[in-house]
Motif scaffolding. Structure first.
Motif, PDB file in Angstrom:
ATOM      1  N   PHE A  79     -34.259 -10.986  25.936  1.00  0.00           N
ATOM      2  CA  PHE A  79     -33.650 -11.869  25.353  1.00  0.00           C
ATOM      3  C   PHE A  79     -34.974 -11.946  24.330  1.00  0.00           C
ATOM      4  O   PHE A  79     -34.373 -12.160  22.905  1.00  0.00           O
ATOM      5  CB  PHE A  79     -32.760 -13.034  25.698  1.00  0.00           C
ATOM      6  N   LEU A  80     -35.401 -12.976  25.012  1.00  0.00           N
ATOM      7  CA  LEU A  80     -36.811 -13.116  24.087  1.00  0.00           C
ATOM      8  C   LEU A  80     -37.215 -12.523  23.073  1.00  0.00           C
ATOM      9  O   LEU A  80     -37.829 -12.096  21.980  1.00  0.00           O
ATOM     10  CB  LEU A  80     -37.855 -13.833  24.711  1.00  0.00           C
ATOM     11  N   LYS A  81     -37.994 -10.983  24.061  1.00  0.00           N
ATOM     12  CA  LYS A  81     -38.471  -9.834  22.324  1.00  0.00           C
ATOM     13  C   LYS A  81     -37.203  -9.566  22.125  1.00  0.00           C
ATOM     14  O   LYS A  81     -37.886  -9.557  20.544  1.00  0.00           O
ATOM     15  CB  LYS A  81     -39.030  -8.805  23.720  1.00  0.00           C
ATOM     16  N   ASN A  82     -35.699  -9.926  22.576  1.00  0.00           N
ATOM     17  CA  ASN A  82     -35.252  -9.124  20.835  1.00  0.00           C
ATOM     18  C   ASN A  82     -35.294 -10.370  19.808  1.00  0.00           C
ATOM     19  O   ASN A  82     -35.199  -9.336  18.329  1.00  0.00           O
ATOM     20  CB  ASN A  82     -33.665  -9.175  21.825  1.00  0.00           C
ATOM     21  N   HIS A  83     -35.231 -11.390  20.032  1.00  0.00           N
ATOM     22  CA  HIS A  83     -35.538 -12.492  18.947  1.00  0.00           C
ATOM     23  C   HIS A  83     -36.942 -13.064  18.345  1.00  0.00           C
ATOM     24  O   HIS A  83     -36.497 -13.223  17.181  1.00  0.00           O
ATOM     25  CB  HIS A  83     -34.825 -13.623  19.515  1.00  0.00           C
ATOM     26  N   LEU A  84     -37.839 -12.604  18.995  1.00  0.00           N
ATOM     27  CA  LEU A  84     -38.442 -13.133  18.521  1.00  0.00           C
ATOM     28  C   LEU A  84     -39.888 -12.068  18.160  1.00  0.00           C
ATOM     29  O   LEU A  84     -41.515 -11.852  17.412  1.00  0.00           O
ATOM     30  CB  LEU A  84     -39.573 -13.361  19.695  1.00  0.00           C
ATOM     31  N   THR A  85     -40.128 -10.870  19.023  1.00  0.00           N
ATOM     32  CA  THR A  85     -40.916  -9.530  18.365  1.00  0.00           C
ATOM     33  C   THR A  85     -39.863  -8.247  17.677  1.00  0.00           C
ATOM     34  O   THR A  85     -38.657  -7.946  16.912  1.00  0.00           O
ATOM     35  CB  THR A  85     -41.121  -9.090  19.205  1.00  0.00           C
ATOM     36  N   PRO A  86     -41.090  -8.170  16.441  1.00  0.00           N
ATOM     37  CA  PRO A  86     -40.517  -7.000  15.813  1.00  0.00           C
ATOM     38  C   PRO A  86     -39.496  -5.742  16.153  1.00  0.00           C
ATOM     39  O   PRO A  86     -38.329  -5.011  14.826  1.00  0.00           O
ATOM     40  CB  PRO A  86     -41.504  -6.576  14.910  1.00  0.00           C
ATOM     41  N   GLU A  87     -40.136  -5.533  16.693  1.00  0.00           N
ATOM     42  CA  GLU A  87     -39.507  -4.401  17.301  1.00  0.00           C
ATOM     43  C   GLU A  87     -38.125  -4.662  18.256  1.00  0.00           C
ATOM     44  O   GLU A  87     -37.023  -4.135  18.211  1.00  0.00           O
ATOM     45  CB  GLU A  87     -40.297  -3.898  18.513  1.00  0.00           C
ATOM     46  N   GLY A  88     -37.570  -6.438  18.445  1.00  0.00           N
ATOM     47  CA  GLY A  88     -36.423  -6.810  18.887  1.00  0.00           C
ATOM     48  C   GLY A  88     -35.084  -6.260  17.791  1.00  0.00           C
ATOM     49  O   GLY A  88     -34.865  -6.340  16.783  1.00  0.00           O
ATOM     50  N   GLU A  89     -33.750  -6.408  18.563  1.00  0.00           N
ATOM     51  CA  GLU A  89     -32.277  -6.218  18.370  1.00  0.00           C
ATOM     52  C   GLU A  89     -32.030  -6.887  17.298  1.00  0.00           C
ATOM     53  O   GLU A  89     -31.294  -6.579  16.380  1.00  0.00           O
ATOM     54  CB  GLU A  89     -31.343  -5.528  19.719  1.00  0.00           C
ATOM     55  N   TRP A  90     -32.311  -8.366  16.788  1.00  0.00           N
ATOM     56  CA  TRP A  90     -32.472  -9.746  16.365  1.00  0.00           C
ATOM     57  C   TRP A  90     -33.222  -9.731  15.400  1.00  0.00           C
ATOM     58  O   TRP A  90     -32.730 -10.712  15.132  1.00  0.00           O
ATOM     59  CB  TRP A  90     -31.296 -10.604  16.899  1.00  0.00           C
ATOM     60  N   TYR A  91     -34.439  -9.411  15.171  1.00  0.00           N
ATOM     61  CA  TYR A  91     -35.144  -9.743  14.888  1.00  0.00           C
ATOM     62  C   TYR A  91     -35.432 -10.375  13.353  1.00  0.00           C
ATOM     63  O   TYR A  91     -34.941  -9.146  12.617  1.00  0.00           O
ATOM     64  CB  TYR A  91     -36.500  -9.044  14.933  1.00  0.00           C
ATOM     65  N   GLU A  92     -35.091 -11.382  13.037  1.00  0.00           N
ATOM     66  CA  GLU A  92     -35.398 -11.139  11.678  1.00  0.00           C
ATOM     67  C   GLU A  92     -36.659 -11.717  10.887  1.00  0.00           C
ATOM     68  O   GLU A  92     -37.087 -12.683  11.763  1.00  0.00           O
ATOM     69  CB  GLU A  92     -33.869 -11.893  10.695  1.00  0.00           C
ATOM     70  N   LYS A  93     -37.340 -12.439   9.528  1.00  0.00           N
ATOM     71  CA  LYS A  93     -38.389 -13.134   9.183  1.00  0.00           C
ATOM     72  C   LYS A  93     -37.585 -14.744   9.439  1.00  0.00           C
ATOM     73  O   LYS A  93     -38.525 -15.341   9.190  1.00  0.00           O
ATOM     74  CB  LYS A  93     -39.017 -12.894   8.981  1.00  0.00           C
ATOM     75  N   SER A  94     -36.180 -14.860   9.589  1.00  0.00           N
ATOM     76  CA  SER A  94     -35.862 -15.772   9.031  1.00  0.00           C
ATOM     77  C   SER A  94     -35.391 -16.497  10.711  1.00  0.00           C
ATOM     78  O   SER A  94     -34.916 -17.536  10.938  1.00  0.00           O
ATOM     79  CB  SER A  94     -34.428 -16.132   8.523  1.00  0.00           C
ATOM     80  N   ASN A  95     -35.728 -16.266  11.131  1.00  0.00           N
ATOM     81  CA  ASN A  95     -35.195 -16.861  12.849  1.00  0.00           C
ATOM     82  C   ASN A  95     -37.101 -17.516  12.908  1.00  0.00           C
ATOM     83  O   ASN A  95     -37.150 -18.182  14.174  1.00  0.00           O
ATOM     84  CB  ASN A  95     -35.655 -15.360  13.916  1.00  0.00           C
ATOM     85  N   PHE A  96     -37.837 -17.107  12.025  1.00  0.00           N
ATOM     86  CA  PHE A  96     -38.767 -19.040  11.898  1.00  0.00           C
ATOM     87  C   PHE A  96     -38.480 -19.400  10.434  1.00  0.00           C
ATOM     88  O   PHE A  96     -38.312 -19.108   9.982  1.00  0.00           O
ATOM     89  CB  PHE A  96     -40.331 -17.798  12.233  1.00  0.00           C
ATOM     90  N   LEU A  97     -39.232 -20.602  11.078  1.00  0.00           N
ATOM     91  CA  LEU A  97     -38.983 -21.481   9.753  1.00  0.00           C
ATOM     92  C   LEU A  97     -40.697 -20.964   8.732  1.00  0.00           C
ATOM     93  O   LEU A  97     -41.061 -20.623   8.964  1.00  0.00           O
ATOM     94  CB  LEU A  97     -39.689 -23.196  10.105  1.00  0.00           C
ATOM     95  N   LYS A  98     -40.049 -21.924   8.009  1.00  0.00           N
ATOM     96  CA  LYS A  98     -40.815 -21.176   7.062  1.00  0.00           C
ATOM     97  C   LYS A  98     -42.112 -22.269   6.562  1.00  0.00           C
ATOM     98  O   LYS A  98     -43.373 -21.850   6.092  1.00  0.00           O
ATOM     99  CB  LYS A  98     -39.770 -21.875   4.842  1.00  0.00           C
ATOM    100  N   HIS A  99     -42.051 -23.132   7.207  1.00  0.00           N
ATOM    101  CA  HIS A  99     -43.523 -23.566   7.654  1.00  0.00           C
ATOM    102  C   HIS A  99     -43.930 -23.407   8.754  1.00  0.00           C
ATOM    103  O   HIS A  99     -43.720 -22.726   9.157  1.00  0.00           O
ATOM    104  CB  HIS A  99     -43.255 -24.991   8.031  1.00  0.00           C
ATOM    105  N   GLN A 100     -45.356 -23.177   8.646  1.00  0.00           N
ATOM    106  CA  GLN A 100     -45.713 -22.655   9.796  1.00  0.00           C
ATOM    107  C   GLN A 100     -45.900 -23.710  10.878  1.00  0.00           C
ATOM    108  O   GLN A 100     -45.964 -24.256  10.933  1.00  0.00           O
ATOM    109  CB  GLN A 100     -48.150 -22.487   9.577  1.00  0.00           C
ATOM    110  N   PRO A 101     -46.170 -22.409  12.057  1.00  0.00           N
ATOM    111  CA  PRO A 101     -46.339 -23.824  13.236  1.00  0.00           C
ATOM    112  C   PRO A 101     -46.993 -25.082  13.163  1.00  0.00           C
ATOM    113  O   PRO A 101     -48.224 -25.092  13.130  1.00  0.00           O
ATOM    114  CB  PRO A 101     -47.570 -22.201  14.330  1.00  0.00           C
TER     115      PRO A 101
END
Length: 407
Positions: free
Chosen positions: A178-200
């Motif tokens: 689930f985490l890889k699908n959401h947070l890695t570029p190869e993931g099924e649901w990955y989008e750049k918009s899964n992250f804020l525009k601000h830096q960590p």
């Protein structure tokens, strides 16, 4: 795990009157229950060393005519995140990681902010909701109906059917997948918009997925599953024998059914990202947990060193991190809400449940509230919850005043 409106948190108080009998408190709360649409609920009020009040009201299962008691078990929603905080501090005590550890130093796969790949996301970013990781709509895929059910369309409202049909259609994944699908570029649901525009580290943004990610990191760092680790270092030492993350950890005869706002039963479901909201416990046993944490905060070593409790429950965010356009009112420690008024704890809301767990660090009194009915947008249910806590608030004043007079 869904969060609840701040107005409810502000309505919560945490004490009971020493001048009023338990029977009178029971009578007042029961009168509120009888005019409410809440299926069942429980209330517990305590000091670090004493249970001042504890009781259940209504039904754990309406169809089976089973009463809601202090031993009734249900999901506690995002209050579960406080267990991630305890597990984190234990892993730090054991030298397995630190709050400054970059998560990619531990993870078997890499996670980078797509806009700021050179800036490491750290353990502290995850624990304070400043990682820039967003839940997005994909988070709803975490809710999975345990057994396929046919919904009676005449019984459920259109909104209820839509939510339950979505949960029924969700597939089961491992937490790692689930985490890889959401947070890695190869993931099924990955989008750049899964992250804020601000830096960590730049902004506070409450994140269930980031919370579950930290629990997964603790698994890797300690070489133990998260349920095993929390069982060994939290539940067993505190004597919580009928609580846990898995169905086999609890006595099913004590498990509550859960209900929609309109009174329809919700099929049993599980969370793939279970550490962010899937812990199951009772009013009685979660009170043991909160009492242990309160004693730790006030200087007693128990499941953690006292210094670790203080570190976990201390405010971490700056105004800039929280929101540059709004005044910072409530702050965050490591999965703990911390307010200037002295309120500390967490709340949780999911389909069919509401949980509040707070203590006042100045007054040294805490309270827990469980409910097996959805809150969502029901003004009637919200009003009933507020009435219950306003009743508790009245007793708080008498109790604190009695202590002051005694001094």
């Amino acid at each position: 795990m869904r969060t609840i409106s701040i107005f409810l948190c502000l309505a919560v108080s945490y004490c009971v009157s020493a001048q009023t009998s338990v029977s009178e408190l029971n009578r007042k709360i029961d009168s509120i229950y009888k005019t409410s649409k809440i299926a069942g609920f429980g209330v517990s009020i305590m000091t670090p060393d004493q249970i001042l009040y504890q009781n259940g009201f209504g039904y754990a299962d309406i169809e089976a005519n089973k009463k809601y008691t202090i031993n009734t078990v249900q999901n506690i929603g995002s209050v579960s995140k406080t267990f991630i905080g305890i597990a984190l501090m234990k892993a730090i005590e054991q030298g397995k990681l630190s709050v400054d550890t970059p998560i990619n130093d531990i993870l078997p796969f890499k996670i980078h902010h797509p806009k700021y790949p050179e800036i490491s996301i750290t353990v502290e970013h995850l624990a304070t909701h400043t990682s820039s990781i967003l839940d997005t709509d994909a988070y709803e895929k975490s809710y999975v109906i345990e057994n396929a059910v046919a919904l009676n369309k005449e019984s459920y409202t259109k909104k209820e059917r839509k939510e339950l049909e979505l949960m029924s259609s969700n597939k089961t994944y491992s937490l790692e997948s689930f985490l890889k699908n959401h947070l890695t570029p190869e993931g099924e649901w990955y989008e750049k918009s899964n992250f804020l525009k601000h830096q960590p580290g730049d902004r506070y943004e409450y994140s269930n997925i980031a919370s579950a990610l930290l629990a997964y990191i603790i698994e890797i760092a300690t070489d133990m599953s998260f349920p095993e680790y929390t069982q060994k270092h939290i539940l067993d030492p505190l004597g919580m024998n009928n609580s846990g993350w898995l169905d086999e950890s609890i006595y099913q005869g004590h498990r509550a059914s859960t209900y929609t706002e309109s009174g329809n039963i919700i099929p049993k479901y599980k969370l793939i990202t279970y550490p962010d909201g899937g812990f199951k416990s009772s009013i009685k046993e979660l009170s043991m947990y909160l009492q242990g944490l309160m004693r730790g905060y006030y200087g007693e070593d128990n499941i953690l060193k006292a210094a670790a409790f203080q570190q976990m429950m201390s405010a971490k965010l700056t105004k800039a991190q929280y929101n540059t356009k709004k005044e910072l009112k409530d702050n965050y420690g490591y999965f703990w809400e911390v307010s200037p008024s002295g309120k500390m704890g967490h709340n949780g809301s999911d389909p069919g449940i509401l949980t509040l767990m707070y203590f006042n660090k100045k007054e040294k009194v805490g309270a827990i509230f469980f409910m097996n009915t959805s809150l969502e947008e029901s003004k009637e249910i919200i009003r009933s919850v507020q009435q219950i806590w306003n009743t508790v608030k009245e007793f708080k004043k008498d109790y604190i005043n009695t202590l002051s007079i005694g001094e």
